[in-house]
Every structure is written in C-alpha cells, then in structure tokens.
Design a protein around this motif. Structure first.
Motif, PDB file in Angstrom:
ATOM      1  N   LYS A 277       0.753  -1.164  -0.051  1.00 37.43           N
ATOM      2  CA  LYS A 277      -0.114   0.000   0.009  1.00 37.43           C
ATOM      3  C   LYS A 277       0.970   1.470  -0.048  1.00 37.43           C
ATOM      4  O   LYS A 277       2.025   1.273   0.789  1.00 37.43           O
ATOM      5  CB  LYS A 277      -0.940  -0.114   1.362  1.00 37.43           C
ATOM      6  CG  LYS A 277      -2.028   0.376   1.254  1.00 37.43           C
ATOM      7  CD  LYS A 277      -3.002   0.439   2.227  1.00 37.43           C
ATOM      8  CE  LYS A 277      -3.732   1.745   2.481  1.00 37.43           C
ATOM      9  NZ  LYS A 277      -4.772   1.840   3.417  1.00 37.43           N
TER      10      LYS A 277
ATOM     11  N   LYS B 123       0.729   5.979  -0.214  1.00 38.86           N
ATOM     12  CA  LYS B 123      -0.035   7.109  -0.109  1.00 38.86           C
ATOM     13  C   LYS B 123       0.797   8.177   0.028  1.00 38.86           C
ATOM     14  O   LYS B 123       1.498   8.259   1.014  1.00 38.86           O
ATOM     15  CB  LYS B 123      -1.284   7.088   0.888  1.00 38.86           C
ATOM     16  CG  LYS B 123      -2.170   7.922   1.066  1.00 38.86           C
ATOM     17  CD  LYS B 123      -3.472   7.744   0.734  1.00 38.86           C
ATOM     18  CE  LYS B 123      -4.466   8.945   0.070  1.00 38.86           C
ATOM     19  NZ  LYS B 123      -4.456   9.557  -1.019  1.00 38.86           N
ATOM     20  N   GLY B 124       0.610   9.115  -0.909  1.00 41.23           N
ATOM     21  CA  GLY B 124       1.568  10.318  -0.723  1.00 41.23           C
ATOM     22  C   GLY B 124       3.127   9.871  -0.811  1.00 41.23           C
ATOM     23  O   GLY B 124       3.935   9.305  -1.526  1.00 41.23           O
TER      24      GLY B 124
ATOM     25  N   HIS C  98       2.490   9.089  -4.148  1.00 44.35           N
ATOM     26  CA  HIS C  98       1.516   7.645  -4.546  1.00 44.35           C
ATOM     27  C   HIS C  98      -0.048   8.052  -4.459  1.00 44.35           C
ATOM     28  O   HIS C  98      -0.370   8.836  -3.651  1.00 44.35           O
ATOM     29  CB  HIS C  98       1.757   6.548  -3.449  1.00 44.35           C
ATOM     30  CG  HIS C  98       3.192   6.276  -3.398  1.00 44.35           C
ATOM     31  ND1 HIS C  98       3.526   4.876  -4.070  1.00 44.35           N
ATOM     32  CD2 HIS C  98       4.310   6.424  -2.858  1.00 44.35           C
ATOM     33  CE1 HIS C  98       4.892   5.006  -3.918  1.00 44.35           C
ATOM     34  NE2 HIS C  98       5.339   5.671  -3.136  1.00 44.35           N
ATOM     35  N   ASN C  99      -0.609   7.526  -5.254  1.00 42.96           N
ATOM     36  CA  ASN C  99      -2.056   7.781  -5.178  1.00 42.96           C
ATOM     37  C   ASN C  99      -2.735   8.974  -4.961  1.00 42.96           C
ATOM     38  O   ASN C  99      -3.432   9.412  -4.079  1.00 42.96           O
ATOM     39  CB  ASN C  99      -2.882   6.723  -4.265  1.00 42.96           C
ATOM     40  CG  ASN C  99      -2.682   5.059  -4.750  1.00 42.96           C
ATOM     41  OD1 ASN C  99      -2.834   4.954  -5.902  1.00 42.96           O
ATOM     42  ND2 ASN C  99      -2.039   4.419  -3.931  1.00 42.96           N
ATOM     43  N   ASP C 100      -2.064   9.865  -5.658  1.00 41.82           N
ATOM     44  CA  ASP C 100      -2.854  11.342  -5.630  1.00 41.82           C
ATOM     45  C   ASP C 100      -4.189  11.288  -5.965  1.00 41.82           C
ATOM     46  O   ASP C 100      -4.802  10.856  -6.761  1.00 41.82           O
ATOM     47  CB  ASP C 100      -1.952  12.188  -6.703  1.00 41.82           C
ATOM     48  CG  ASP C 100      -2.295  13.415  -6.797  1.00 41.82           C
ATOM     49  OD1 ASP C 100      -1.870  14.489  -6.293  1.00 41.82           O
ATOM     50  OD2 ASP C 100      -3.635  13.807  -7.585  1.00 41.82           O
ATOM     51  N   PRO C 101      -4.857  12.115  -4.802  1.00 42.08           N
ATOM     52  CA  PRO C 101      -6.298  11.822  -4.830  1.00 42.08           C
ATOM     53  C   PRO C 101      -6.985  12.470  -6.231  1.00 42.08           C
ATOM     54  O   PRO C 101      -8.012  11.912  -6.752  1.00 42.08           O
ATOM     55  CB  PRO C 101      -6.702  12.652  -3.597  1.00 42.08           C
ATOM     56  CG  PRO C 101      -5.551  13.038  -2.866  1.00 42.08           C
ATOM     57  CD  PRO C 101      -4.460  12.646  -3.770  1.00 42.08           C
TER      58      PRO C 101
ATOM     59  N   LYS D  30      -6.114  10.067  -9.054  1.00 44.34           N
ATOM     60  CA  LYS D  30      -6.790   8.719  -8.995  1.00 44.34           C
ATOM     61  C   LYS D  30      -8.236   8.881  -9.245  1.00 44.34           C
ATOM     62  O   LYS D  30      -8.878   8.059 -10.019  1.00 44.34           O
ATOM     63  CB  LYS D  30      -6.789   8.416  -7.403  1.00 44.34           C
ATOM     64  CG  LYS D  30      -7.449   6.913  -7.128  1.00 44.34           C
ATOM     65  CD  LYS D  30      -7.030   6.377  -5.747  1.00 44.34           C
ATOM     66  CE  LYS D  30      -7.544   7.137  -4.745  1.00 44.34           C
ATOM     67  NZ  LYS D  30      -7.070   6.621  -3.430  1.00 44.34           N
TER      68      LYS D  30
ATOM     69  N   TYR E  88       1.328   9.410 -12.439  1.00 49.41           N
ATOM     70  CA  TYR E  88       0.783   8.576 -11.285  1.00 49.41           C
ATOM     71  C   TYR E  88       1.616   7.445 -11.413  1.00 49.41           C
ATOM     72  O   TYR E  88       1.180   6.198 -10.488  1.00 49.41           O
ATOM     73  CB  TYR E  88      -0.703   8.283 -11.935  1.00 49.41           C
ATOM     74  CG  TYR E  88      -1.691   7.473 -10.674  1.00 49.41           C
ATOM     75  CD1 TYR E  88      -2.149   8.429  -9.599  1.00 49.41           C
ATOM     76  CD2 TYR E  88      -2.081   6.500 -10.680  1.00 49.41           C
ATOM     77  CE1 TYR E  88      -2.769   8.145  -8.806  1.00 49.41           C
ATOM     78  CE2 TYR E  88      -2.976   5.834  -9.840  1.00 49.41           C
ATOM     79  CZ  TYR E  88      -3.489   6.785  -8.945  1.00 49.41           C
ATOM     80  OH  TYR E  88      -4.426   6.411  -7.787  1.00 49.41           O
TER      81      TYR E  88
END
Ligand code: PMP
Length: 420
Positions: A29, A31-32, A57-60, A63, A274
């Motif tokens: 996992k 995030k950021g 990671h996984n820029d909102p 995404k 991304y």
C-alpha cells in the motif's frame, strides 16, 4: 489476507533483480510519501520510484480522474490512434508547460519508458544530421537498450551488453572538470582541427543533473557553453530530462534556469503523473522529419497514463507549486549541509539541485550502509554514483514539512548509528 512469501523472488525472478534485494519486504500500500508493507510497517518514501512519483503515491485528484475514466469504459490501449485523453494531454502540455516558457516542440510518443525516448532521440539526431557519432558524458545514465546504453557512462551497466558499444565519445562532465582540464575547450580544439579529419558528431546528450551517476549538477554557465558549441557546429543538443525533469530540480524542465533551449528533450518517469508508463520526446519543430511509422511501438498510447499525465499538469497552473518546491528544496539542502558539517567522519559533500540531492562520502561502502540502516528505521532511499558513494534524497515534491522532518531524523539517526 494471506502473506506473500519473499522467497518466491529468489526462486523465480532473474538474478538481475535489484530493488527487491535492497528493500527486502513485500509492499502492499502507498499514499503520498508513505508506503506500507504486508506486515503493516510504515516507510517514508525518499526514493519516489526512482523519480517516477514526483507527485507521490495515489494522488487523490489523479486517482479520481482515472477511476472515472475506467468506470466510463474509456479506451485503455490505442497504439497511436486519436483519443480524447491524448488530445487533452497534448493541449495541456502546450498551454501549461510549453507556451509560458516560450518553447515550441513537436511531441513524439516513442514507447513507454525513458530508454525509449533516448533511443528515439539518438535515432532522430543521426537521421537529421546524417552523422554517426554522439558525445556523451562520464557517469551519464540514459537507459539500457544498446543505443541508450552506448551513451551511458557506467562500466558495470555497459558490461551487461556483453558486446563492445560504439560510435560514442564520452567526455568528462562538468563536475569532473578542473583548471587543468576543460572538456569543452578540448572538444572545440578537436572540432576546429579539421586537418585531422575529426568527424562532427550528430549530437551531444546530457543530464543537467546526473541522477544515477552520483547527483552531479552541471553549472548553468557550462550548459550555456555546451549549447553555444552545439550551435556553432550544427550538433544537436539532447537534454535527457527523464529523471531531472517534471520539477525534480525545482522547475518543470531542468534546463529552464540555465536559459538554454535543447533541440531534443527526453522525458519519462514522472511525466505520467501517477507512476504509469509514459515517455515523450520533444522535437524542435523543423527537426520532426520522421515519416509515418518510422519509429513505432505497441505501447505508445496508454490512455490511463494520458489521463493522469494531463491531470498532473494542473499542479503547474498554480505558481505556488513551484514556489513550494523551492522552499522545501532549501530546507533539504540546509539539512544536508548541516549533516556534512556535524559529522566530519562522513567525509561528505552535499550535492545536487532542488529535490535531486544527496550526500557523497569518500568512505567505501558507507552510503550503502546508511541507506540500509535507514530502511531498517523506516525510510526508503537509493544510492548512486559509480561506486555507490552517494545516498540520494528523492522524496515526492508534494511532501509536507512533517514528512521532511521525520525523514531528516531517520537519516541523521542512521548516519550516527553507522558511524558508531
Ligand atoms: N535517462 C535517465 C536520466 C534516467 O535516469 C533513466 C532511468 N533511471 C533513463 C534514462 C531510463 O529510463 P527507463 O528506466 O524508464 O528506461
């Protein structure tokens, strides 16, 4: 959920695997600026997928766009057919990036990776000029296919080709030049000496800050001199911005502050936004002499990457983004200089520009030990340089101050622990 057995990689994955050895855990996992492994251990990502995750990671925002696109049954694969995401990317790239910088380029999609863009640039330079030779620089890194590897100044990687690589002259890079050795003056003397039949090269290829080669930053003056020589002799200037581009050195293109305008620019890694594979080759308008289909490839148009790449460019619409990179960069460099001063046993030097920085140490094996120690303490970073003498700080550009402070603490603790 069942846990993945790490030994599968040893059993089945080729001996060439490397990051799986440096970071021996199964990641699940992210995030950021954070990543987690299957045991739930948290890591600060000061590596950013080797520069492919400048926006974390996984820029909102990206995404959300990607999920909407997938849910609408948008096209995924389209070779180089026309699609809406590709049009949006091209439009935004022109409006947000090129026009405000007074740059005009055709955009080529050479294939999905950094190596593909370098390969296309070398081919095009030879095709345009009708010449063969390329000049590259010591410790430059440009990719792993035979063409891109032939301009890569790294003996270990070159060995991987298994055959001699030709038609390239490698010259000392700016940071290896001193009062007794001025590469560019030497090169000019060669070129002027028409009597000895020296062939004019097709192109010079360089990174403005060498990433894999040890975070060596060329001065703006040196880059300007390179450009002048290229202009004078009709040599094409190729800037490989695969790693240094997309804000990594503080500006979108790494060459902006030097005020140069390369003939060809290679980009990949964070251009997809991304972590999705995308590469572009920017070509001076009059040099786009390709005939349709002369350089093709199946994966030239990953529409998921176009969706996120276009969304990522929104960051650059707001001048505050660039400003924030500058402010955080200053903080990072001050930290590095502080470490060098506080721990003279490191025999260290703070290097780089923007978010493309690190510390080199004279002591063999020390940078790798510090990176290993940092990993044990929950921070991921890479080493670089011909002797792996540099530990490289490459956090995502969107990291906040809290993340930076946490990272600084782990790095300092690791330095202390390793120095004993
Ligand atoms: N050029 C530079 C400057 C790079 O740093 C890299 C990758 N590290 C490449 C080219 C090759 O890119 P890729 O690994 O995507 O093929």
């Amino acid at each position: 959920m069942s846990q993945t057995d790490m030994t599968i990689f040893e059993k089945l994955e080729s001996e060439v695997r490397s990051y799986v050895r440096s970071f021996p855990t199964v990641f699940t996992k992210a995030k950021g600026y954070k990543m987690w492994d299957q045991k739930g251990t948290e890591y600060l990502d000061f590596f950013s997928g080797a520069g492919a995750l400048n926006y974390g990671h996984n820029d909102p925002m990206m995404k959300a766009k990607l999920v909407d696109y997938i849910l609408s049954d948008g096209i995924t694969h389209s070779l180089d057919m026309a699609t809406a995401p590709k049009a949006e990317f091209l439009t935004k790239f022109n409006e947000v990036i090129l026009k405000p910088r007074n740059l005009e380029y055709k955009v080529m999609f050479p294939g999905p990776t950094g190596t593909n863009t370098v390969e296309s640039a070398l081919k095009l330079a030879r095709k345009v000029t009708g010449r063969t030779d390329i000049i590259s620089f010591t410790n430059g890194f440009h990719g792993m296919t035979i063409g891109a590897l032939s301009v890569t100044g790294n003996a270990f990687k070159r060995k991987g080709a298994g055959i001699p690589l030709q038609n390239v002259v490698t010259m000392p890079y700016d940071s290896f030049v001193n009062d007794n050795l001025d590469t560019l003056e030497y090169l000019e003397r060669f070129l002027e000496d028409g009597g000895s039949g020296v062939d004019i090269p097709a192109a010079m290829i360089l990174e403005t800050v060498q990433g894999e080669g040890g975070i060596n930053a060329a001065s703006f003056e040196w880059l300007q001199r390179v450009e002048q020589i290229c202009k004078r002799w009709g040599i094409l200037l190729i800037v490989d911005d695969v790693q240094a581009g997309v804000g990594r050195t503080g500006t979108f293109f790494s060459f902006e502050k030097a005020g140069i305008k390369p003939d060809i620019v290679c980009m990949s890694k964070s251009i997809g936004g991304y972590g999705l594979p995308l590469a572009i080759t920017l070509i001076r308008l009059d040099l786009d002499i390709w005939e349709p289909g002369e350089h093709n490839g199946t994966f030239r148009g990953n529409n998921h990457a176009f969706v996120t790449a276009a969304a990522a460019l929104s960051y650059w619409e707001d001048p505050k983004f660039e400003k924030s990179i500058e402010e955080k960069s200053e903080k990072i460099f001050n930290f590095l200089e502080g470490i060098v001063a506080k721990y003279p046993e490191l025999q260290g030097e703070a290097r780089g520009r923007g978010f493309m920085v690190g510390i080199s140490t004279e002591i063999e094996g020390l940078a790798a030990s510090i990176a290993e120690e940092a990993f044990q303490r929950g921070l991921i970073m890479e080493t670089s340089g011909p002797k792996d003498e540099v530990f490289k700080l490459f956090p995502p550009l969107v990291i906040d101050n809290e993340g930076l402070e946490q990272g600084f603490k782990i790095i300092e603790d690791s330095v202390k622990a390793v120095l004993g």
